[in-house]
Structures are given as structure tokens and as C-alpha cells.
Design a protein around this motif. Structure first.
Motif, PDB file in Angstrom:
ATOM      1  N   MET A  62      -0.013 -14.401 -23.626  1.00  0.00           N
ATOM      2  CA  MET A  62       1.191 -15.723 -23.971  1.00  0.00           C
ATOM      3  C   MET A  62       1.190 -16.131 -24.899  1.00  0.00           C
ATOM      4  O   MET A  62       0.364 -16.617 -25.630  1.00  0.00           O
ATOM      5  CB  MET A  62       0.377 -16.262 -22.266  1.00  0.00           C
ATOM      6  N   ASN A  63       2.710 -17.125 -24.819  1.00  0.00           N
ATOM      7  CA  ASN A  63       2.588 -18.217 -25.491  1.00  0.00           C
ATOM      8  C   ASN A  63       2.818 -19.884 -24.908  1.00  0.00           C
ATOM      9  O   ASN A  63       4.070 -19.330 -24.750  1.00  0.00           O
ATOM     10  CB  ASN A  63       2.998 -18.145 -26.931  1.00  0.00           C
ATOM     11  N   HIS A  64       1.750 -20.781 -24.670  1.00  0.00           N
ATOM     12  CA  HIS A  64       2.760 -21.410 -24.163  1.00  0.00           C
ATOM     13  C   HIS A  64       2.489 -22.406 -25.507  1.00  0.00           C
ATOM     14  O   HIS A  64       1.455 -23.432 -25.786  1.00  0.00           O
ATOM     15  CB  HIS A  64       1.141 -22.224 -23.137  1.00  0.00           C
ATOM     16  N   GLY A  65       3.622 -22.451 -26.621  1.00  0.00           N
ATOM     17  CA  GLY A  65       3.783 -23.116 -27.422  1.00  0.00           C
ATOM     18  C   GLY A  65       5.005 -22.822 -28.007  1.00  0.00           C
ATOM     19  O   GLY A  65       6.170 -22.893 -26.797  1.00  0.00           O
ATOM     20  N   GLY A  66       5.044 -23.370 -28.932  1.00  0.00           N
ATOM     21  CA  GLY A  66       6.732 -23.784 -29.716  1.00  0.00           C
ATOM     22  C   GLY A  66       7.029 -24.821 -30.659  1.00  0.00           C
ATOM     23  O   GLY A  66       5.816 -24.837 -31.133  1.00  0.00           O
ATOM     24  N   PRO A  67       8.279 -24.538 -31.006  1.00  0.00           N
ATOM     25  CA  PRO A  67       8.300 -25.365 -32.013  1.00  0.00           C
ATOM     26  C   PRO A  67       8.655 -26.978 -31.700  1.00  0.00           C
ATOM     27  O   PRO A  67       8.814 -26.606 -30.687  1.00  0.00           O
ATOM     28  CB  PRO A  67       9.922 -25.255 -33.011  1.00  0.00           C
ATOM     29  N   TYR A  68       7.807 -27.749 -32.668  1.00  0.00           N
ATOM     30  CA  TYR A  68       8.578 -29.092 -32.323  1.00  0.00           C
ATOM     31  C   TYR A  68       9.575 -29.531 -31.597  1.00  0.00           C
ATOM     32  O   TYR A  68      11.017 -28.589 -32.142  1.00  0.00           O
ATOM     33  CB  TYR A  68       8.495 -29.831 -33.730  1.00  0.00           C
ATOM     34  N   PRO A  69      10.249 -30.616 -30.378  1.00  0.00           N
ATOM     35  CA  PRO A  69       9.241 -31.449 -30.566  1.00  0.00           C
ATOM     36  C   PRO A  69       8.228 -30.358 -28.755  1.00  0.00           C
ATOM     37  O   PRO A  69       7.100 -30.735 -28.528  1.00  0.00           O
ATOM     38  CB  PRO A  69      10.416 -32.096 -30.011  1.00  0.00           C
ATOM     39  N   ALA A  70       8.190 -29.415 -28.770  1.00  0.00           N
ATOM     40  CA  ALA A  70       7.626 -29.070 -27.720  1.00  0.00           C
ATOM     41  C   ALA A  70       6.119 -29.184 -28.166  1.00  0.00           C
ATOM     42  O   ALA A  70       5.276 -29.395 -26.640  1.00  0.00           O
ATOM     43  CB  ALA A  70       7.838 -27.385 -27.972  1.00  0.00           C
ATOM     44  N   GLY A 119       3.693 -29.356 -31.692  1.00  0.00           N
ATOM     45  CA  GLY A 119       3.088 -30.330 -33.003  1.00  0.00           C
ATOM     46  C   GLY A 119       3.154 -28.876 -34.210  1.00  0.00           C
ATOM     47  O   GLY A 119       3.165 -29.377 -34.882  1.00  0.00           O
ATOM     48  N   HIS A 120       2.834 -28.033 -33.723  1.00  0.00           N
ATOM     49  CA  HIS A 120       2.695 -26.296 -34.605  1.00  0.00           C
ATOM     50  C   HIS A 120       2.764 -25.095 -33.508  1.00  0.00           C
ATOM     51  O   HIS A 120       2.385 -24.328 -32.718  1.00  0.00           O
ATOM     52  CB  HIS A 120       1.260 -26.391 -35.200  1.00  0.00           C
ATOM     53  N   PRO A 121       3.939 -24.642 -34.413  1.00  0.00           N
ATOM     54  CA  PRO A 121       4.638 -23.281 -33.597  1.00  0.00           C
ATOM     55  C   PRO A 121       3.618 -21.715 -33.923  1.00  0.00           C
ATOM     56  O   PRO A 121       4.179 -21.270 -33.642  1.00  0.00           O
ATOM     57  CB  PRO A 121       6.127 -22.805 -34.414  1.00  0.00           C
ATOM     58  N   ARG A 122       2.586 -22.192 -34.644  1.00  0.00           N
ATOM     59  CA  ARG A 122       1.627 -21.717 -34.697  1.00  0.00           C
ATOM     60  C   ARG A 122       0.587 -21.136 -33.758  1.00  0.00           C
ATOM     61  O   ARG A 122      -0.343 -20.423 -33.759  1.00  0.00           O
ATOM     62  CB  ARG A 122       0.499 -21.280 -36.477  1.00  0.00           C
ATOM     63  N   PHE A 123       0.035 -21.882 -32.535  1.00  0.00           N
ATOM     64  CA  PHE A 123      -0.532 -21.959 -31.790  1.00  0.00           C
ATOM     65  C   PHE A 123      -0.115 -22.540 -29.922  1.00  0.00           C
ATOM     66  O   PHE A 123       0.790 -22.581 -29.877  1.00  0.00           O
ATOM     67  CB  PHE A 123      -1.949 -23.539 -31.841  1.00  0.00           C
ATOM     68  N   THR A 124      -1.371 -21.570 -29.621  1.00  0.00           N
ATOM     69  CA  THR A 124      -0.946 -21.765 -27.984  1.00  0.00           C
ATOM     70  C   THR A 124      -2.684 -22.377 -27.417  1.00  0.00           C
ATOM     71  O   THR A 124      -3.211 -22.373 -27.301  1.00  0.00           O
ATOM     72  CB  THR A 124      -1.166 -20.594 -27.080  1.00  0.00           C
ATOM     73  N   ALA A 125      -1.519 -23.324 -26.321  1.00  0.00           N
ATOM     74  CA  ALA A 125      -2.317 -24.381 -25.293  1.00  0.00           C
ATOM     75  C   ALA A 125      -3.054 -23.203 -24.126  1.00  0.00           C
ATOM     76  O   ALA A 125      -3.907 -23.192 -23.710  1.00  0.00           O
ATOM     77  CB  ALA A 125      -2.219 -24.833 -24.779  1.00  0.00           C
ATOM     78  N   VAL A 126      -2.590 -21.797 -24.102  1.00  0.00           N
ATOM     79  CA  VAL A 126      -2.413 -21.298 -23.094  1.00  0.00           C
ATOM     80  C   VAL A 126      -3.351 -19.702 -23.458  1.00  0.00           C
ATOM     81  O   VAL A 126      -1.786 -19.431 -23.911  1.00  0.00           O
ATOM     82  CB  VAL A 126      -1.400 -21.290 -21.232  1.00  0.00           C
ATOM     83  N   GLY A 127      -4.398 -18.913 -22.997  1.00  0.00           N
ATOM     84  CA  GLY A 127      -4.278 -17.622 -23.300  1.00  0.00           C
ATOM     85  C   GLY A 127      -5.068 -17.659 -24.126  1.00  0.00           C
ATOM     86  O   GLY A 127      -5.806 -18.425 -25.219  1.00  0.00           O
ATOM     87  N   ILE A 128      -6.458 -16.465 -23.741  1.00  0.00           N
ATOM     88  CA  ILE A 128      -7.344 -16.564 -24.694  1.00  0.00           C
ATOM     89  C   ILE A 128      -7.929 -14.895 -24.991  1.00  0.00           C
ATOM     90  O   ILE A 128      -7.293 -14.644 -24.290  1.00  0.00           O
ATOM     91  CB  ILE A 128      -8.751 -16.893 -23.684  1.00  0.00           C
ATOM     92  N   PRO A 129      -8.678 -15.317 -26.040  1.00  0.00           N
ATOM     93  CA  PRO A 129      -8.476 -15.782 -26.826  1.00  0.00           C
ATOM     94  C   PRO A 129      -7.945 -17.118 -27.991  1.00  0.00           C
ATOM     95  O   PRO A 129      -8.475 -17.769 -28.869  1.00  0.00           O
ATOM     96  CB  PRO A 129      -9.419 -15.267 -28.032  1.00  0.00           C
ATOM     97  N   ALA A 130      -6.336 -16.210 -28.118  1.00  0.00           N
ATOM     98  CA  ALA A 130      -6.145 -17.655 -28.919  1.00  0.00           C
ATOM     99  C   ALA A 130      -5.766 -18.760 -28.673  1.00  0.00           C
ATOM    100  O   ALA A 130      -5.399 -19.633 -30.061  1.00  0.00           O
ATOM    101  CB  ALA A 130      -3.872 -17.267 -28.928  1.00  0.00           C
TER     102      ALA A 130
END
Lengths: 498, 498
Positions: free
Chosen positions: A453-461, A463-474
């Protein structure tokens, strides 16, 4: 007045004011009173977190995992009582939501995080034996977490995805609870503390403040005792905290606002009625209070588009207005709709506060043509957090590509169409540039706790498009720093490099 | 006036002013004149870079690698002529430095990056086949690179580590050359362009501006056509660019200032004379103009400390004052030394500009006691970029631990001692919190291009402690975003997920 969780104990807050939760179904106060902590409390928790970060360097990864698993077990045992309070404080149903979906997800996240804590893979150990240089990810230090209002368990600062990730990465957490959920947060924190004590964790590994003044929040973010910050919530709140973190060069991970566009190609519109059910269901899920709720639907004009719009309008009108989480959500939604109307949208359904004892806003469907959208693309990408969506009617699919290119950074972007549709490839490519997750023929609301999963994305979604808030271990990587050991004997190296 | 590299061609600049390099050995102008581009040029390169980013989505990774390898081959063939100009513009010796160390390092970096471009591992492909969700790192988009003055080849914006990493990660680069090295940058860019043409790269894959107004630099950083920024240079320049990037939520990777503390334990001081050779050699290498030059040396007081200080003083006095890269370096060093003197340091050697035709400052050794250091720890951690180091004399090794805890974020931190020394474990742990690379019994100046290297660290050494500027493939991750594909057919997926 309730006590706060400081350094392994429930202690009286240094506080000059209190909050109480509001039951959003009847707008009346519910539960006990909870302190708004003064700066003195912030100082105390930060000192304790610093000490805990040092103590955690000597905690084995197995023990750390045991803590997360013990916490998960505790939540399993106490799920009903916690969900009851969460229901009172949020209006979200116990079933089918808190007890049978969100709590199991929360427990699953903690257990996945426990497994990741023991796994060295995500720490990316790299050995250069010839040069005797070794590197890996190591804990970053005390993490301050601001939780959102829309997931009282799975994203709560004391039990959610950020919490699980920060702890599993080896860091102490200071949770700043959402002020609308103090009772829920209290019950969760009790279980966290019990688990921490039973598994021999350092006293300051989990601490919680129910609420603080916004200015103290900014001060904490900038304080050198905090190593990283996680925030889920509004763009306004997130950008204020980001400015404070940026000023001192500190990592801050934000999950803010996202309009999650859904593009329906002509081939999909052929089954417009079925699609309108699916789309309306996603837009209005939990009264539209999902980070991944589709705020924008883009369709090519024509007979099928008209039919789709009619069916969507009917669906929005026929479904009851859901309960909003708080007065703040209601008032923010009102402002967003006002802004969208000011920017030229036509209201097809709803558009105003619902008549209800609850905080509620009529399900709101809006429409605009693509030319007008492009002329005012910033205002028209205002997130309307709640049961509101805007349909953009394009001249044709080529025109839809032009819209896609202007979409602001978003968590998700969906396309409905057939693999052979001419627009499918270019649209997918364009959307991959602006969204963290590209979805085909599926609505964006579901966010699986999947390692992919990637629960992330470019700003303003975010603050940094390299990281995800959901999905382990990422998601754990957000709370790590890169550490290198050059000519250092093995006995000095962290476990994952030995 | 020289032309600039725009969209695959050498074109006349839109420029109202020019620069010329200065030979730092005699302070006189050298070589041709080069334009300071107006904003119109910035617009043009950004448009071309955007188009190139789209075109690069269809370039195979093998072809991308061929470009980097062809560029490396070109540099190998033209090494002597390039190093000759680099020597004129920087004063750095052709041998033993530019031709036999820095150019081979530059070529090696490009070849390592070529290998990484083809390797899917660092892109971290993750498959959840059950849920049909797939994710990996994908190119972030046009990267704007600001190169430093101290490595005209290995860190040059058009040939160095950031360049190699950004290209290998699949992105076009806009190089903002260092204005003191326009001739070197021109020669490098010619080889880059030749390699790009021969390997069929999109026109805008590499572009270069020799110089722009600082205000235009800030505007470019904030412009939506730029996806990420890399900067190596001063803290002042870096933080200004960082503020511009932060404002729009854009990733910026900075390698700024670092004092690279070296702690000598009593057991190491026993061989003080040998150590003073090693320490002085590291401090004065390339006139102290390394990012990892040791600015701070911490020793426990006593007879051995006195002997070490005497030997260091003698070494600093006896070695000739090296040539500084530019007048700007000289004047910045003067200010730093003034600030350190104002903060209470005692000058043991040097302390003033050298009498020389070259830009030069006398090798400067300073001393302060630990109590005074801790009373004024911020000012005393001012980086003095150049041949200047400060020795902090502690009461004992316990006292050295107190110093270590106050060290600002640094690229490196070294300890000299024996494995069994009591301070060794706590000191290593403390330094691992503040520095990106912890080193035992070795000076920090060498930065091996090793996959295990971390040339990074907490702020203010860099802008984010999770990333490294040196070390392949890790350095590529800075120029990637996380992309997830949910229910998307294989034919739409990037190569590394297929």
C-alpha cells in the motif's frame, strides 16, 4: 478532572482549562472532563521521552515486539468497551464499523508492526566488508504524533498506524490525542500502559496529552527533544506544524488533504447506473469523512453522462445525511461548499446543513464543465471533507487528460475504463505523477493494510512523496535515520548489523 | 559570451550580465566569459525538463544506463583537458587530486549509477498478489541541482554524485553550475550532451545554467516544474533554498555544514605525536575544504594533551597555507574565525589571512576548555570552512561525554580509543544520535563511494537524516517517489513491477 499519561504513570495535569467530548448525534457533552495541558506538561513528557529513547537503545527487538503484541491482545479483550466510548465521541457506528472493522484493523496493524520490529529487512543493513563500513536504519528518537478525528482507533495517536510504526521503529511516542476523542484515547492509553509495564518497557515509551494549546503544539514540534513528527488532519493544521518543523530541519510526516479524483471513461459510463451506486457509496461512506473519499469525478459529456448524473443526484438525495464527527467538520464543510459555489459549481443535490439534532450536512453533489474548471482550478480543488463531491463534465476523453494534468498532489487517483481504451495508458501515466496510488476500476475509499500500500502522495496530500503512512514495514521508515559505522568493531553495532 | 545548454543544444543565453572564473592562486580572471542567465532561461530549461521527464518514462533502463556509461567513457577520454581547467578555476592540484583521485571517483560514480539504474532492487518492488496491489519507487520528475565549490568534478551539478543519482533514478537534471567553475562545468556538460545524443536520450535530460540571480534560484526551487532539489554548499545558501522548497512542500536534499568532531580518548593520546600527524593531515587536507574536515577535536586534559597540542601547533605552523577556492571562502573563513575568537577561543597557530598572491589563510589551530565550550556551545560550533580547527580540552572522559551530547547534527563523528575503554561504548552511542557516520580510530575526511556509506546526518548537516548524498544505490532514493498500483493490469506497471 482526568489525569494524563506521563512517564509511565497517570498524573495530574498542569492545566488551567478543560475539555469534554461532544456526542455528535445530539450535540451534547458526554463523558468526563479532560485537561488541556500547559507547557509544563509538554516539558515533562519531552524530558521523559528523551530518557526513554536512550533506554530503548538497550531493549531487545523481541521485547519491543512483545509490547506491541501485548497491546494488541489488550485491545482484543477490551474492544467492546472502547468502541462504545468511541461511538459516543464520534457518532461512528459500533457495527458495521468500529467493532467489526476499525478495531480489528487497529489490532492487526499493531501485530504487523510487532513482526516488523523483529525483522531486520526494512532496516536495510548494508555491509561493505572490504572497507569495513556498515550502515542501516536506526531509531530517530522521540516521535510526537497528532491524531485525526476520522479514525478514533486505527489512526489514533496512541494506537493507530503512526503509533505502531514509530514504536516498532524503536522510538518512544508522545501522543497528542484528538480533543474530540479524549475518552477513547484514555481507554486506549490505559491498555498501552498496561502492556508496556507487563513487557518491561521504559517508563516514557508511551505518553499522552489530551489537548494542548496550538501554540504549545508548534513549540513542541520545534523543540530539540522531539526528533520527528507525524500528523493526520487538515491542511491548515498540517501546514502550520510543517512550518515549525521545517524551520528547525526536522522530519515531519503529514497526511493532509486529498481530492482523490475518479475518471470515468466512456466505456465505463455505459454501465452508468451500476457505477453511480458504486460512486455514491464511496463518496458518502462514513459521511464522506475518509482521507480517500472521492471529491472529484471526471466524465466525458453525452447521454450516458446525463444518465450518470441523474442517477448520482438521486442517490445523493435518497441517502440520509450522515452524522459528521464534530461541529468543526460541519463548519469547515460549509466553508468549502461556499468556496466551491463561489468558484462556479452548480449544486445538483444538497448544498446546505441538514435539519438534524446531529452535526449533519445534506449529501451534496455538484457539477461544473471542464472549461470552467480549468479557469479556476485551484479553488475548485478545495477539499470538501464530508459528504460532498464535484462532477466535472468534459468535452471528451482528451479533455479529461487536460484535467488530469492539473490535479494537485493526491493520495489516490482512479480510472474506470477498459484496458484497450485509448485514454487508459496516457491517463494512468499522468495520474501516476500526481497521486500516490493509481487505481483501476475501483473506488479509492478502501486503504488495505498491505505491505504494497501507499497511503501517501505529492504535496499537499502529504509532506514528502517518498513515504507512506499505511503499509508495514514501509511506514516504519519514516521514523528512522540512516546510520553508518566506519571501522567500528562488531560489538558496537546495532543488532541488525551484527 | 559562452552559450548555455538548453534542451539538447548550446544556445545563446538571455542574459544581462556575465561572470568569469578567477584563478585562486593569483586572484586574476581566467578563461572566457559566461552568462548569468535571466529568468527567461530558467523558464525555458524548466519547460524542457518537464517534457524530458515525460519522455524518460518511455526510455528503457538499459538505455539510461548506456547514457551514464557513455558519459563516464567520455570523461575518461577527456580527463586531462578537463582537469587542467578545473585546476585553473579551483587551485586544486591536478596531481595528487583532480586527475588521479577526483576524476576517477567521478567516473566510478557514473558507472555505479549506471549499474543501479538497471537494478530493480533499490526501487523496492513490493507485490501483494492476493489484493492485487503493487508498489515501487518511481522517478520524481525534474531535479534542480546546485553544485558546491569544493569538488569541481565529483560533486559538480553536471557530473557529480547528485547528478548521477538523479539521472539513474530516471529524472532529467537542470544543473546550476558553481559560478566559480564555469569552464570546468562547460567541458563536463559537453561530454554529457555528447553521450546523451549518442545514446538517444530525450533532448532535455541534461541542461545547464552557469549562473543565475539568487532570487531566480529561489523562484526555480518553488516552481511547480521542478520536482526535487539537491544542494551542496553553505548553510546560509542551503537554508534559503530549503525555505523556498518547504513553502511548497517539495523535497530538497541539502548537504550543508558539519563540524565533524573527533574525540581522542586517553588511550589514544598515549600515541599523541603519531596522532597529531594524522589529525593535522586531515584538518589541512585540501586546505580544510572538505565537508568532512574535522573542525572540532575533543581531548581529556593532562600531560599527553599538552604534548598533543604542542605537536598539533607545530604541524599547523609548519605546513604551508593552502590555496582557498575563492575570495568568498576566504572572507567566510575570516568571519567564522572572528566569531570563534569572539566566543572565547585561544589562537594557538594562524588566525589571520596569509600573505600570498593566492586566496589563503594561515593554518589556524584554536583551543578552549570544556566549561567555556558548554557555556557558548552554539557559537563555538560555527563551521570554519578552511584550514581551521578547534581543540576542546576536557576535565576527563566523562566531561567529553557531556560535550558529545551537545554536538549539532553532523556528517561524521570520530572516536579514537581502545575497544575496552570505559568511554568507548557511551561515546559511540551518543555520537550515533548526532552524526550520520560514526568512525573509530580513523579521521573523517575520506568518504568512500561505498554502498554502505552515509554522507548525511541530522540537521544542520543535511535537511533529512534518512538520506545520503554518497553511496549507490541509496543516494538514488532521494530522487524517487513511492507509487502504488491498485487493481492495475500488468501492462500498465513500471518495468520493475512487471
Amino acid at each position: 478532572m482526568n489525569s494524563i499519561l506521563i512517564n509511565g504513570d497517570w498524573q495530574s495535569a498542569k492545566s488551567s482549562r478543560a475539555i469534554q467530548a461532544i456526542d455528535p448525534t445530539n450535540r451534547s457533552a458526554v463523558g468526563e472532563t479532560f485537561p488541556v495541558s500547559d507547557w509544563a506538561d509538554c516539558e515533562t513528557v519531552m524530558d521523559a521521552a528523551q530518557a526513554a529513547a536512550v533506554a530503548m537503545e538497550d531493549i531487545s527487538l523481541d521485547d519491543l515486539a512483545s509490547f506491541l503484541n501485548a497491546y494488541a491482545d489488550n485491545l482484543e479483550k477490551n474492544a467492546e468497551s472502547i468502541c462504545e466510548v468511541a461511538n459516543q465521541e464520534t457518532g461512528l457506528p459500533v457495527s458495521p464499523r468500529l467493532l467489526d472493522v476499525e478495531m480489528p484493523r487497529t489490532i492487526d496493524q499493531l501485530r504487523q508492526a510487532a513482526a516488523a520490529a523483529k525483522d531486520h529487512g526494512w532496516r536495510n543493513p548494508v555491509h561493505d566488508h572490504d572497507k569495513n563500513i556498515h550502515s542501516c536504519l536506526t531509531p530517530i528518537g522521540p516521535v510526537l504524533i497528532f491524531g485525526p478525528n476520522n479514525f478514533p482507533l486505527a489512526f489514533n495517536a496512541i494506537s493507530g498506524g503512526d503509533f505502531a510504526a514509530a514504536i516498532a521503529a524503536g522510538n518512544p511516542v508522545i501522543a497528542k490525542a484528538h480533543p474530540s476523542q479524549p475518552g477513547t484515547s484514555r481507554l486506549l492509553a490505559e491498555q498501552a500502559l498496561d502492556a508496556a509495564k507487563r513487557t518491561g518497557m521504559p517508563a516514557g515509551i508511551v505518553q499522552m496529552l489530551y489537548d494542548i494549546d496550538p501554540s504549545d503544539g508548534l513549540k513542541m514540534v520545534a523543540d530539540s527533544r522531539i526528533a520527528a513528527v507525524a500528523f493526520t488532519g487538515s491542511r491548515r493544521g498540517g501546514t502550520a506544524l510543517k512550518a515549525a518543523a521545517d524551520q528547525v530541519g526536522k522530519p515531519i510526516y503529514l497526511e493532509m488533504s486529498s481530492i482523490n479524483p475518479v475518471f470515468l471513461l466512456q466505456s465505463a459510463l455505459e454501465r452508468g447506473e451500476e457505477l453511480s451506486d458504486e460512486a455514491a457509496g464511496s463518496c458518502l461512506l462514513a459521511a464522506g469523512q475518509f482521507c480517500t473519499s472521492p471529491n472529484l469525478i471526471v466524465i466525458p459529456k453525452g447521454e450516458k453522462a446525463d444518465e450518470f448524473l441523474q442517477a448520482m443526484t438521486a442517490a445523493f438525495k435518497s441517502k440520509p445525511a450522515g452524522t459528521l464527527l464534530s461541529e468543526a467538520v460541519l463548519s469547515s464543510l460549509k466553508s468549502s461548499i461556499e468556496m466551491l459555489v463561489g468558484a462556479g459549481v452548480e449544486i445538483l443535490a444538497g448544498g446546505k446543513e441538514a435539519e438534524s439534532d446531529a452535526f449533519a450536512f445534506a449529501n451534496t453533489l455538484m457539477k461544473i464543465d471542464s472549461k470552467s474548471f480549468l479557469e479556476n482550478e485551484d479553488a475548485l480543488q478545495t477539499e470538501a471533507f464530508g459528504p460532498a463531491s464535484l462532477v466535472v463534465v468534459c468535452e471528451d476523453e482528451q479533455d479529461a487528460l487536460a484535467i488530469a494534468k492539473r490535479i494537485h498532489g493526491s493520495l489516490t487517483a482512479s480510472v474506470y475504463g477498459k484496458e484497450g481504451d485509448a485514454a487508459m495508458v496516457p491517463l494512468t501515466k499522468i495520474l501516476q505523477r500526481v497521486a500516490g496510488r493509481v487505481i483501476h476500476n475501483k473506488m479509492p475509499t478502501g486503504v488495505a493494510v498491505s505491505p504494497a500500500m501507499n497511503h501517501g502522495g505529492p504535496y499537499p496530500a502529504t509532506g514528502h512523496p517518498r513515504f507512506t503512512a499505511v503499509g508495514i514495514p514501509a511506514s516504519l521508515e519514516r521514523f528512522a535515520k540512516l546510520s553508518c559505522f566506519d571501522n567500528v568493531a562488531e560489538s558496537f553495532l546495532p543488532a541488525c548489523l551484527r
